[in-house]
Design a protein around this motif. Structure first.
Motif, PDB file in Angstrom:
ATOM      1  N   GLN A  53     -19.120 -14.516  -1.305  1.00  0.00           N
ATOM      2  CA  GLN A  53     -18.545 -13.196  -0.852  1.00  0.00           C
ATOM      3  C   GLN A  53     -17.818 -12.662  -2.102  1.00  0.00           C
ATOM      4  N   ILE A  54     -16.889 -13.297  -2.656  1.00  0.00           N
ATOM      5  CA  ILE A  54     -15.982 -12.890  -3.846  1.00  0.00           C
ATOM      6  C   ILE A  54     -17.013 -12.425  -5.093  1.00  0.00           C
ATOM      7  N   GLU A  55     -17.837 -13.125  -5.666  1.00  0.00           N
ATOM      8  CA  GLU A  55     -18.798 -12.811  -6.774  1.00  0.00           C
ATOM      9  C   GLU A  55     -19.635 -11.588  -6.501  1.00  0.00           C
ATOM     10  N   GLY A  56     -20.087 -11.574  -5.165  1.00  0.00           N
ATOM     11  CA  GLY A  56     -20.813 -10.227  -4.771  1.00  0.00           C
ATOM     12  C   GLY A  56     -20.107  -9.145  -4.837  1.00  0.00           C
ATOM     13  N   ARG A  57     -18.656  -9.022  -4.163  1.00  0.00           N
ATOM     14  CA  ARG A  57     -17.603  -7.821  -4.227  1.00  0.00           C
ATOM     15  C   ARG A  57     -17.569  -7.531  -5.892  1.00  0.00           C
ATOM     16  N   LEU A  58     -17.268  -8.598  -6.639  1.00  0.00           N
ATOM     17  CA  LEU A  58     -17.164  -8.328  -8.176  1.00  0.00           C
ATOM     18  C   LEU A  58     -18.108  -7.639  -8.893  1.00  0.00           C
ATOM     19  N   ALA A  59     -19.429  -8.272  -8.360  1.00  0.00           N
ATOM     20  CA  ALA A  59     -20.460  -7.697  -9.012  1.00  0.00           C
ATOM     21  C   ALA A  59     -20.883  -6.476  -8.589  1.00  0.00           C
ATOM     22  N   SER A  60     -20.561  -5.867  -7.467  1.00  0.00           N
ATOM     23  CA  SER A  60     -20.775  -4.455  -7.016  1.00  0.00           C
ATOM     24  C   SER A  60     -19.912  -3.427  -7.574  1.00  0.00           C
ATOM     25  N   ASP A  61     -18.995  -4.111  -8.175  1.00  0.00           N
ATOM     26  CA  ASP A  61     -17.972  -3.181  -9.094  1.00  0.00           C
ATOM     27  C   ASP A  61     -17.213  -2.173  -8.243  1.00  0.00           C
ATOM     28  N   SER A  62     -17.094  -2.877  -6.781  1.00  0.00           N
ATOM     29  CA  SER A  62     -16.363  -2.168  -5.754  1.00  0.00           C
ATOM     30  C   SER A  62     -14.811  -2.641  -5.928  1.00  0.00           C
ATOM     31  N   ALA A  63     -14.582  -3.679  -6.625  1.00  0.00           N
ATOM     32  CA  ALA A  63     -13.209  -3.931  -6.790  1.00  0.00           C
ATOM     33  C   ALA A  63     -12.227  -3.077  -7.388  1.00  0.00           C
ATOM     34  N   GLU A  64     -10.911  -3.003  -7.065  1.00  0.00           N
ATOM     35  CA  GLU A  64     -10.165  -1.976  -7.928  1.00  0.00           C
ATOM     36  C   GLU A  64      -9.749  -2.773  -9.209  1.00  0.00           C
ATOM     37  N   GLY A  65      -9.488  -1.589  -9.996  1.00  0.00           N
ATOM     38  CA  GLY A  65      -8.984  -2.242 -11.173  1.00  0.00           C
ATOM     39  C   GLY A  65     -10.224  -1.896 -12.392  1.00  0.00           C
ATOM     40  N   GLU A  66      -9.689  -2.312 -13.579  1.00  0.00           N
ATOM     41  CA  GLU A  66     -10.665  -1.881 -14.780  1.00  0.00           C
ATOM     42  C   GLU A  66     -12.152  -2.550 -14.392  1.00  0.00           C
ATOM     43  N   PRO A  67     -13.120  -1.906 -14.617  1.00  0.00           N
ATOM     44  CA  PRO A  67     -14.389  -2.445 -14.251  1.00  0.00           C
ATOM     45  C   PRO A  67     -14.683  -3.449 -15.073  1.00  0.00           C
ATOM     46  N   LEU A  68     -15.701  -4.136 -14.644  1.00  0.00           N
ATOM     47  CA  LEU A  68     -16.414  -5.352 -15.394  1.00  0.00           C
ATOM     48  C   LEU A  68     -17.471  -4.840 -16.151  1.00  0.00           C
ATOM     49  N   ASP A  69     -17.692  -5.274 -17.372  1.00  0.00           N
ATOM     50  CA  ASP A  69     -19.106  -4.814 -18.059  1.00  0.00           C
ATOM     51  C   ASP A  69     -20.219  -5.113 -17.259  1.00  0.00           C
ATOM     52  N   ALA A  70     -21.357  -4.582 -17.660  1.00  0.00           N
ATOM     53  CA  ALA A  70     -22.645  -4.929 -17.184  1.00  0.00           C
ATOM     54  C   ALA A  70     -23.172  -6.160 -17.019  1.00  0.00           C
ATOM     55  N   ARG A  71     -22.877  -7.037 -18.311  1.00  0.00           N
ATOM     56  CA  ARG A  71     -23.253  -8.383 -18.452  1.00  0.00           C
ATOM     57  C   ARG A  71     -22.530  -9.214 -17.557  1.00  0.00           C
ATOM     58  N   THR A  72     -21.224  -8.954 -17.287  1.00  0.00           N
ATOM     59  CA  THR A  72     -20.372  -9.861 -16.525  1.00  0.00           C
ATOM     60  C   THR A  72     -21.080  -9.689 -15.081  1.00  0.00           C
ATOM     61  N   ARG A  73     -21.308  -8.293 -14.702  1.00  0.00           N
ATOM     62  CA  ARG A  73     -21.546  -8.007 -13.357  1.00  0.00           C
ATOM     63  C   ARG A  73     -22.703  -8.648 -13.027  1.00  0.00           C
ATOM     64  N   THR A  74     -23.734  -8.734 -13.888  1.00  0.00           N
ATOM     65  CA  THR A  74     -25.101  -9.269 -13.812  1.00  0.00           C
ATOM     66  C   THR A  74     -24.729 -10.875 -13.634  1.00  0.00           C
ATOM     67  N   LEU A  75     -24.208 -11.539 -14.357  1.00  0.00           N
ATOM     68  CA  LEU A  75     -23.696 -13.098 -14.063  1.00  0.00           C
ATOM     69  C   LEU A  75     -23.160 -13.296 -12.863  1.00  0.00           C
ATOM     70  N   LEU A  76     -22.203 -12.455 -12.295  1.00  0.00           N
ATOM     71  CA  LEU A  76     -21.684 -12.562 -11.098  1.00  0.00           C
ATOM     72  C   LEU A  76     -22.637 -12.285 -10.005  1.00  0.00           C
ATOM     73  N   ALA A  77     -23.485 -11.503  -9.940  1.00  0.00           N
ATOM     74  CA  ALA A  77     -24.834 -11.200  -9.020  1.00  0.00           C
ATOM     75  C   ALA A  77     -25.514 -12.240  -8.838  1.00  0.00           C
ATOM     76  N   ARG A  78     -25.799 -12.810 -10.072  1.00  0.00           N
ATOM     77  CA  ARG A  78     -26.803 -13.875  -9.963  1.00  0.00           C
ATOM     78  C   ARG A  78     -26.011 -15.339  -9.341  1.00  0.00           C
ATOM     79  N   SER A  79     -24.901 -15.466 -10.008  1.00  0.00           N
ATOM     80  CA  SER A  79     -24.250 -16.416  -9.151  1.00  0.00           C
ATOM     81  C   SER A  79     -23.877 -16.323  -7.737  1.00  0.00           C
ATOM     82  N   SER A  80     -23.534 -15.309  -7.390  1.00  0.00           N
ATOM     83  CA  SER A  80     -23.116 -14.861  -5.990  1.00  0.00           C
ATOM     84  C   SER A  80     -24.454 -15.410  -5.209  1.00  0.00           C
ATOM     85  N   ARG A  81     -25.533 -14.833  -5.590  1.00  0.00           N
ATOM     86  CA  ARG A  81     -26.806 -15.296  -4.793  1.00  0.00           C
ATOM     87  C   ARG A  81     -26.953 -16.980  -4.543  1.00  0.00           C
ATOM     88  N   ARG A  82     -26.401 -17.425  -5.734  1.00  0.00           N
ATOM     89  CA  ARG A  82     -26.860 -19.002  -5.737  1.00  0.00           C
ATOM     90  C   ARG A  82     -26.086 -19.740  -4.918  1.00  0.00           C
TER      91      ARG A  82
END
Length: 185
Positions: free
Chosen positions: A22-51
């Motif tokens: 749940q947490i990594e999926g939320r961070l990967a979707s860039d819906s979290a408040e604050g400074e956005p994460l770069d695309a590479r980090t969001r991709t890592l988080l999306a893959r990790s979330s699915r795993r």
């Protein structure tokens, strides 16, 4: 390992994996408040979330299905350290959350899986052994990928990471292995 402890361990791992999903999926979707994460980090988080979502399913499958063991009721927060850590990650700014994920959560989870493997019997715990091996391989790959994407150390300035790491010391001092095995409350 006794079947009750094994059920508690699997239930705790379900809980941790579902929360990381749940947490990594939320961070990967860039819906979290604050400074956005770069695309590479969001991709890592999306893959990790699915795993982590897949890991949760695997651990849930390993839960005993005996009515006497009530496997589904064992899916709960395993320790205060895990509850505090994942609560911190959920509430933190994206950059601080990612730092806590890769400096504390993933390494602690890998350590738990490693120590769980030492207590399992190939005669009675085959499903859990196979699951632990697959999860450990995924966590090792995630840690390697994180080094390329998330260049440690990226510690939050408030010292929150160190406090989170210290929170796990009680689990180890009590020599509870795996440290996520819950004790009767």
């Amino acid at each position: 390992m006794e079947i009750e402890r094994l059920a508690d361990a699997c239930g705790g791992l379900v809980w941790i994996s579902e929360r990381l999903f749940q947490i990594e999926g939320r961070l990967a979707s860039d819906s979290a408040e604050g400074e956005p994460l770069d695309a590479r980090t969001r991709t890592l988080l999306a893959r990790s979330s699915r795993r982590h979502g897949q890991h949760a399913q695997w651990w849930r499958t390993a839960l005993p299905d005996s009515p006497a063991l009530a496997g589904a009721k064992r899916v709960e927060c395993p320790t205060e350290a895990w509850e505090h850590l994942l609560g911190y990650i959920e509430d933190a700014a994206p950059a601080d959350a990612v730092a806590a994920l890769y400096e504390v959560a993933v390494p602690q989870l890998a350590l738990v899986i490693e120590h769980l493997g030492h207590e399992l019997s190939p005669v009675s715990d085959g499903v859990v052994i196979r699951t632990a091996r697959m999860v450990a391989a995924d966590l090792a790959e995630e840690q390697d990928d994180a080094k390329d994407v998330w260049n440690p150390p990226n510690f939050p300035s408030d010292g929150g990471i160190e406090e989170l790491i210290i929170g796990f010391a009680d689990d180890y001092r009590e020599k509870r292995w795996p440290p996520l095995v819950t004790h009767p409350r």
